[in-house]
Structure formats: C-alpha cells, structure tokens
Design a protein around this motif. Structure first.
Motif, PDB file in Angstrom:
ATOM      1  N   THR A  39       7.828  -2.574 -12.150  1.00 18.72           N
ATOM      2  CA  THR A  39       7.940  -3.263 -13.426  1.00 18.72           C
ATOM      3  C   THR A  39       9.157  -4.182 -13.373  1.00 18.72           C
ATOM      4  O   THR A  39       9.959  -4.116 -12.429  1.00 18.72           O
ATOM      5  N   GLU A  40       9.319  -5.018 -14.384  1.00 18.17           N
ATOM      6  CA  GLU A  40      10.509  -5.864 -14.412  1.00 18.17           C
ATOM      7  C   GLU A  40      11.777  -5.017 -14.531  1.00 18.17           C
ATOM      8  O   GLU A  40      12.879  -5.468 -14.211  1.00 18.17           O
ATOM      9  N   HIS A  41      11.626  -3.774 -14.977  1.00 19.75           N
ATOM     10  CA  HIS A  41      12.775  -2.874 -15.124  1.00 19.75           C
ATOM     11  C   HIS A  41      13.130  -2.183 -13.809  1.00 19.75           C
ATOM     12  O   HIS A  41      13.978  -1.286 -13.776  1.00 19.75           O
ATOM     13  N   ASN A  42      12.444  -2.583 -12.730  1.00 17.85           N
ATOM     14  CA  ASN A  42      12.666  -2.050 -11.384  1.00 17.85           C
ATOM     15  C   ASN A  42      12.193  -0.608 -11.241  1.00 17.85           C
ATOM     16  O   ASN A  42      12.669   0.133 -10.373  1.00 17.85           O
ATOM     17  N   ILE A  43      11.252  -0.202 -12.062  1.00 19.98           N
ATOM     18  CA  ILE A  43      10.697   1.148 -11.988  1.00 19.98           C
ATOM     19  C   ILE A  43       9.431   1.124 -11.140  1.00 19.98           C
ATOM     20  O   ILE A  43       8.544   0.298 -11.352  1.00 19.98           O
ATOM     21  N   LEU A  44       9.361   2.034 -10.188  1.00 13.69           N
ATOM     22  CA  LEU A  44       8.201   2.122  -9.301  1.00 13.69           C
ATOM     23  C   LEU A  44       7.004   2.708 -10.031  1.00 13.69           C
ATOM     24  O   LEU A  44       7.137   3.655 -10.813  1.00 13.69           O
ATOM     25  N   VAL A  45       5.827   2.144  -9.736  1.00 12.12           N
ATOM     26  CA  VAL A  45       4.576   2.637 -10.299  1.00 12.12           C
ATOM     27  C   VAL A  45       3.546   2.717  -9.172  1.00 12.12           C
ATOM     28  O   VAL A  45       3.406   1.783  -8.387  1.00 12.12           O
ATOM     29  N   HIS A  46       2.834   3.843  -9.091  1.00 14.94           N
ATOM     30  CA  HIS A  46       1.764   4.028  -8.112  1.00 14.94           C
ATOM     31  C   HIS A  46       0.434   4.098  -8.856  1.00 14.94           C
ATOM     32  O   HIS A  46       0.329   4.794  -9.882  1.00 14.94           O
ATOM     33  N   PHE A  47      -0.562   3.412  -8.342  1.00 15.91           N
ATOM     34  CA  PHE A  47      -1.847   3.332  -9.057  1.00 15.91           C
ATOM     35  C   PHE A  47      -2.963   3.009  -8.069  1.00 15.91           C
ATOM     36  O   PHE A  47      -2.719   2.421  -7.007  1.00 15.91           O
ATOM     37  N   PRO A  48      -4.215   3.369  -8.403  1.00 15.12           N
ATOM     38  CA  PRO A  48      -5.344   3.053  -7.531  1.00 15.12           C
ATOM     39  C   PRO A  48      -5.515   1.533  -7.400  1.00 15.12           C
ATOM     40  O   PRO A  48      -5.354   0.789  -8.368  1.00 15.12           O
ATOM     41  N   GLY A  49      -5.840   1.087  -6.186  1.00 11.57           N
ATOM     42  CA  GLY A  49      -6.031  -0.342  -5.978  1.00 11.57           C
ATOM     43  C   GLY A  49      -6.328  -0.653  -4.535  1.00 11.57           C
ATOM     44  O   GLY A  49      -6.595   0.244  -3.726  1.00 11.57           O
ATOM     45  N   ASP A  50      -6.272  -1.951  -4.187  1.00  8.88           N
ATOM     46  CA  ASP A  50      -6.557  -2.362  -2.814  1.00  8.88           C
ATOM     47  C   ASP A  50      -5.636  -3.503  -2.407  1.00  8.88           C
ATOM     48  O   ASP A  50      -4.857  -4.032  -3.212  1.00  8.88           O
ATOM     49  N   ASP A  51      -5.732  -3.917  -1.141  1.00  9.86           N
ATOM     50  CA  ASP A  51      -4.829  -4.911  -0.578  1.00  9.86           C
ATOM     51  C   ASP A  51      -4.879  -6.255  -1.304  1.00  9.86           C
ATOM     52  O   ASP A  51      -3.901  -7.015  -1.293  1.00  9.86           O
ATOM     53  N   ALA A  52      -6.004  -6.566  -1.917  1.00  9.55           N
ATOM     54  CA  ALA A  52      -6.157  -7.856  -2.598  1.00  9.55           C
ATOM     55  C   ALA A  52      -5.179  -7.999  -3.761  1.00  9.55           C
ATOM     56  O   ALA A  52      -4.919  -9.109  -4.230  1.00  9.55           O
TER      57      ALA A  52
ATOM     58  N   LYS B  63       0.844  -1.185   0.000  1.00 11.87           N
ATOM     59  CA  LYS B  63       0.000   0.000   0.000  1.00 11.87           C
ATOM     60  C   LYS B  63       0.880   1.236   0.000  1.00 11.87           C
ATOM     61  O   LYS B  63       1.900   1.296   0.678  1.00 11.87           O
ATOM     62  N   ASN B  64       0.483   2.209  -0.776  1.00 12.69           N
ATOM     63  CA  ASN B  64       1.166   3.487  -0.788  1.00 12.69           C
ATOM     64  C   ASN B  64       0.760   4.286   0.442  1.00 12.69           C
ATOM     65  O   ASN B  64      -0.300   4.053   1.025  1.00 12.69           O
ATOM     66  N   ARG B  65       1.591   5.236   0.836  1.00 14.42           N
ATOM     67  CA  ARG B  65       1.221   6.079   1.977  1.00 14.42           C
ATOM     68  C   ARG B  65       0.013   6.958   1.659  1.00 14.42           C
ATOM     69  O   ARG B  65      -0.704   7.380   2.565  1.00 14.42           O
ATOM     70  N   GLU B  66      -0.197   7.211   0.360  1.00 13.63           N
ATOM     71  CA  GLU B  66      -1.369   8.004  -0.027  1.00 13.63           C
ATOM     72  C   GLU B  66      -2.589   7.091  -0.128  1.00 13.63           C
ATOM     73  O   GLU B  66      -2.555   6.045  -0.774  1.00 13.63           O
ATOM     74  N   GLU B  67      -3.649   7.488   0.532  1.00 17.52           N
ATOM     75  CA  GLU B  67      -4.861   6.676   0.616  1.00 17.52           C
ATOM     76  C   GLU B  67      -5.362   6.251  -0.764  1.00 17.52           C
ATOM     77  O   GLU B  67      -5.455   7.059  -1.682  1.00 17.52           O
ATOM     78  N   GLY B  68      -5.670   4.952  -0.897  1.00 15.95           N
ATOM     79  CA  GLY B  68      -6.255   4.440  -2.125  1.00 15.95           C
ATOM     80  C   GLY B  68      -5.269   4.058  -3.203  1.00 15.95           C
ATOM     81  O   GLY B  68      -5.663   3.545  -4.255  1.00 15.95           O
ATOM     82  N   LEU B  69      -3.966   4.286  -2.976  1.00 16.95           N
ATOM     83  CA  LEU B  69      -2.949   3.949  -3.978  1.00 16.95           C
ATOM     84  C   LEU B  69      -2.145   2.727  -3.554  1.00 16.95           C
ATOM     85  O   LEU B  69      -1.884   2.513  -2.373  1.00 16.95           O
ATOM     86  N   MET B  70      -1.744   1.944  -4.539  1.00 15.50           N
ATOM     87  CA  MET B  70      -0.835   0.824  -4.338  1.00 15.50           C
ATOM     88  C   MET B  70       0.483   1.133  -5.047  1.00 15.50           C
ATOM     89  O   MET B  70       0.535   1.996  -5.942  1.00 15.50           O
ATOM     90  N   THR B  71       1.518   0.399  -4.671  1.00 14.15           N
ATOM     91  CA  THR B  71       2.844   0.590  -5.277  1.00 14.15           C
ATOM     92  C   THR B  71       3.392  -0.744  -5.746  1.00 14.15           C
ATOM     93  O   THR B  71       3.285  -1.753  -5.034  1.00 14.15           O
ATOM     94  N   GLY B  72       3.945  -0.748  -6.942  1.00 19.72           N
ATOM     95  CA  GLY B  72       4.565  -1.954  -7.475  1.00 19.72           C
ATOM     96  C   GLY B  72       5.753  -1.613  -8.351  1.00 19.72           C
ATOM     97  O   GLY B  72       6.116  -0.445  -8.500  1.00 19.72           O
TER      98      GLY B  72
END
Length: 461
Positions: free
Chosen positions: A423-436, A412-421
């Motif tokens: 890519t295979e290139h090790n680049i961070l991406v933040h996007f709307p999502g949930d714990d599932a 989970k991102n520190r910003e409410e409602g965002l997740m963090t993941g």
C-alpha cells in the motif's frame, strides 16, 4: 570517457568468453541500506555494459560485495563470507573478488584486507564508485591487487548504466553524505559531508525513469530534509523538490527516506498533506525516548519536540504510517531512559520499529564513552523492546482491516498462487493473483491483518 572504457571492457570480456567457451558472469551481494542497494544497481549496470552476465555466487567469474559498516554485525558478515570466497578462488584461480562500499572507507578495514585477505583483487569506497569502469579495466588487463579508496568525492555516478531490481519502481539519489555527526554513527566519516544533486538533474532522471516504465520513485538521502542547503544559487527546499517530482506526468507514487526529525519542516508536512502522489509513509528515526540520551547522541531534539512533531504530522495526514529506528543500550542508558523509550513507542503508535542493539563503532565519540551498558542488560532490554513493538505495531497496522486500498503489485509470493504488493503506507499485502499483475496498482481489500502484513483479495476496478 566511462562509456569508452566500458566498451574496452566488453571487448576484453568477449575475448575471455571465447577462451572459456561460455559467457563471463558476475554476482553482486549488497549489505546495508537503500543507498547501497541503489549503488549496487549501478555496479550491475557497469558489469553488464562491460560484457558480463549475471550468475550465482558459486559460479561467477567476478564477485563484488557492496559493504555496510553502520553496525558491527555487517562487518562480521563480510569477514565471514571472505573465508568462503577464498575457498572458491582456490578452486577457480581466475575468479576476481572486489569489495566496495562504506566498510572500505575505514582505514583499519582496508589495512586488514591488505594484510589478511591478499586474494581480494579490488578494494574501493563510496566516493569513487563512478570510477569502477576504470578499475575493472585494470583488472581485466591483468593488474594485481588494486586498492583505490578516496577520502572524499570529486564526482557522482550520474550517467552510468543501471540494472534496476524492479522495472516499475526505482530509487533516486538526491544527495550524498551527512553533516549531523550523531555520536554513535559512522556514516559522516564513510559517506562524507552532505552534497545535494542539482534539482534539474534529479527531475531529468525521474522523467527518464518514467519514460522507461517506472511508476514509483523513492528519493534517497542520509537526511533528505536537509536537501538543498549546499546548492549554489537560489535555495531549493526538499519540500519544493518533492512537489516538483510529484508533478511529473506518468509518475504515480513518490516515496522518500530518511528524514531527520530536527529538519522536518511545516512546509514538508503541508506538501505531504496536499499532494496525492506522495505516499503516506514517513520513516522518522527517533533512536531514544529519553531527552537526556538524545542530547548525548547529538540528535538535537528533545522527547517533547519529537512527540509534538508526530502530533502535527498526524493532524495533517491522519492515515500516515510512521516508522522509526530505536537503539537499545547506548552508553549511559539507565532503566529510566529505557522506560522513556518504551512509553514513546506506545504514545506514537508506530506501524513498525527497526530495533538495534547499540554497536560500538571505532572512530565515533560514543565508542570511547566509559559508561558502556553491559551486554546482558542490553539483551534483556532488547527483548522487552521487541514485545512492546510487536503489540503497538500490530494495533497500528490493523487499523486498515476491511478497507479497500490501492496496492502496487511487486512480485510473486513464495506461496503458490499468491502475489505480494505494498500500500502507499508501505504495508505488505499478499493476495491471489498472477504475473500479469506485477507493476500495476490495483484495488485490494485488506481482509485479515496478520500482525505486520495483510492477506487480501483483488477487487473489481
């Protein structure tokens, strides 16, 4: 043997928990690299198996610092925190404090701890981490300050329990130590000579991790490219090991670090290009763009050789994400040397550069070199370096804007409602999502490049 000792520890800890009317708690603080982070997972596993539960530093009954000594700042952070721990121990005399890791492999550090920080209960190094259950047992039985630092290793923590930071990804040590002796680096002196694990042990560990739900592993070593050189029997190259790890059913991603440029083979480049599970990210420390400085650093490659290697890698893996390390202010660095470093960064198009001011480490050849660069010159160059890195990095990372890429959702991102993941290139991406979503690889549209990370949205699978 260690399992039996941890069972003894658990009984001792249970008695203390009854006496105190609450569970005994631990806190592990990690300084330094991925190798240290992986070691800390083992320390946590041992403490859990010994009856402790995790708690905050402010309230823990057992606090252990896993230290780093690659740069002076890491040492200073530990010494700074020791004053705070002394205050905690005065309030709670039953608190046990332990120090381990690379910093503890330096004799002058251990002597300073012994002399100036008598409240520290346990000191041990990198070579005898696997004896931690025994050392903990001695502490629980009331033994006073224990200092147990070995000059070299007689074993590794192969079968000890571990508490992973993530359930779906894990580091796997494939080797320990380093034989390169770069003139600025303390690592060979504190981690010892290269020792490769047997390939069958590595593969068994990876299979076990997959059976526990891990879908991504990172193979770890100070120089993974020299893996296998000291193995008995038939030689096994790192490229061959990598291919065998990637063939494990159920494993979806394979990463590795760190690679020394002088040992990166054409075989490895071919395996990366032809094996889909191997992530298209390569950390390839250059340290300087000046051939003259590289020679003094004992890096054993030239500027031209490094640029040629990058060109061959990019030809084989066009979307590769390259990252690197750069030192500013190495003894004797001239303005021309520094300009060579800036131009190499621009030529290579790194996604990111880990930048460091040269740190003088006692015991290394560079520490006694006479032509140390003045601090004000180093700081001025460092600022210029950061500006170059910012411009080139943003340009490199932005090449994926608008693309839909698989992203491993990590937290989970520190910003409410965002997740963090990533890519295979090790680049961070933040996007709307949930714990599932955590622990799954999902398609994400990279909509907006924010410099060194992206904002995006999940796409329908």
């Amino acid at each position: 043997m260690q399992e039996s000792i941890m069972n003894q520890n658990a009984a001792l800890t249970a008695a203390l928990s009854v006496k105190n009317g609450r569970p005994m708690t631990y806190h592990v603080a990690t300084f330094g690299c991925q190798m240290n982070a992986h070691d800390s997972e083992k320390l946590k596993g041992i403490l859990m198996a010994s009856g402790f539960v995790e708690g905050s530093e402010d309230e823990a009954d057992f606090i252990i610092y896993n230290t780093c000594t690659v740069r002076e700042n890491a040492d200073l952070r530990v010494y700074g925190r020791l004053g705070y721990l002394n205050g905690l121990k005065k309030k709670r005399p039953g608190l046990k404090i332990a120090l381990c890791g690379c910093m503890m492999q330096e004799a002058h550090v251990v002597e300073k701890i012994r002399r100036s920080y008598p409240f520290v209960d346990l000191v041990f190094g990198t070579h005898n981490l696997y004896t931690f259950p025994e050392l903990l047992n001695r502490l629980l039985k009331g033994e006073k300050q224990i200092i147990d630092v070995w000059e070299d290793g007689a074993g590794e923590a192969e079968s000890l329990p571990s508490v992973r930071n993530y359930t779906f990804k894990s580091g796997v040590n494939i080797m320990f130590g380093c034989n390169n002796f770069c003139t600025y680096c303390i690592v060979p002196y504190v981690r010892g000579r290269e020792r490769s694990r047997r390939p069958e042990d590595i593969l068994d560990e990876c299979r076990r991790l997959v059976s526990e739900g891990v879908i991504e592993v990172m193979l770890l070593g100070q120089n993974v490219n020299s893996y296998g050189k000291n193995l008995e029997g038939e030689p096994v190259s790192f490229a061959r090991l990598l291919k065998e790890v990637a063939a494990i059913e159920g494993l979806e991603r394979v990463r590795f670090m760190t690679s020394h440029p002088k040992d990166l083979s054409d075989e490895l480049i071919e395996v990366m290009a032809s094996t889909p599970k191997i992530c298209h990210h390569l950390h390839l420390p250059v340290q300087s763009g000046s051939t003259g400085l590289l020679k003094v650093m004992n890096r054993r490659y030239s500027r031209e050789a490094y640029l040629d290697l990058v060109a061959r890698i990019r030809a084989a893996v066009p979307d590769i994400s390259l990252t690197t390390d750069v030192i500013v202010g190495f003894p004797g660095e001239t303005e021309e040397d520094f300009a060579d470093t800036l131009s190499l960064i621009e030529a290579c198009g790194f996604d990111s550069v880990f930048t460091f001011e040269y740190s003088r480490r006692t015991g290394t050849p560079a520490a006694s070199m006479e032509n140390q660069v003045p601090a004000e010159v180093v700081k001025a160059r460092f600022s210029r370096l950061l500006e170059t890195v910012r411009k080139t990095g943003q340009k490199a990372v932005s090449r994926f804007e608008g693309q839909i890429l698989p992203v491993l959702v990590e937290e989970k991102n520190r910003e409410e409602g965002l997740m963090t993941g990533r890519t295979e290139h090790n680049i961070l991406v933040h996007f709307p999502g949930d714990d599932a979503m955590i622990g799954r690889i999902l398609p994400v549209r990279l909509e907006s490049c924010q410099g060194f990370y992206y904002l995006g949205h999940i796409c329908k699978e």
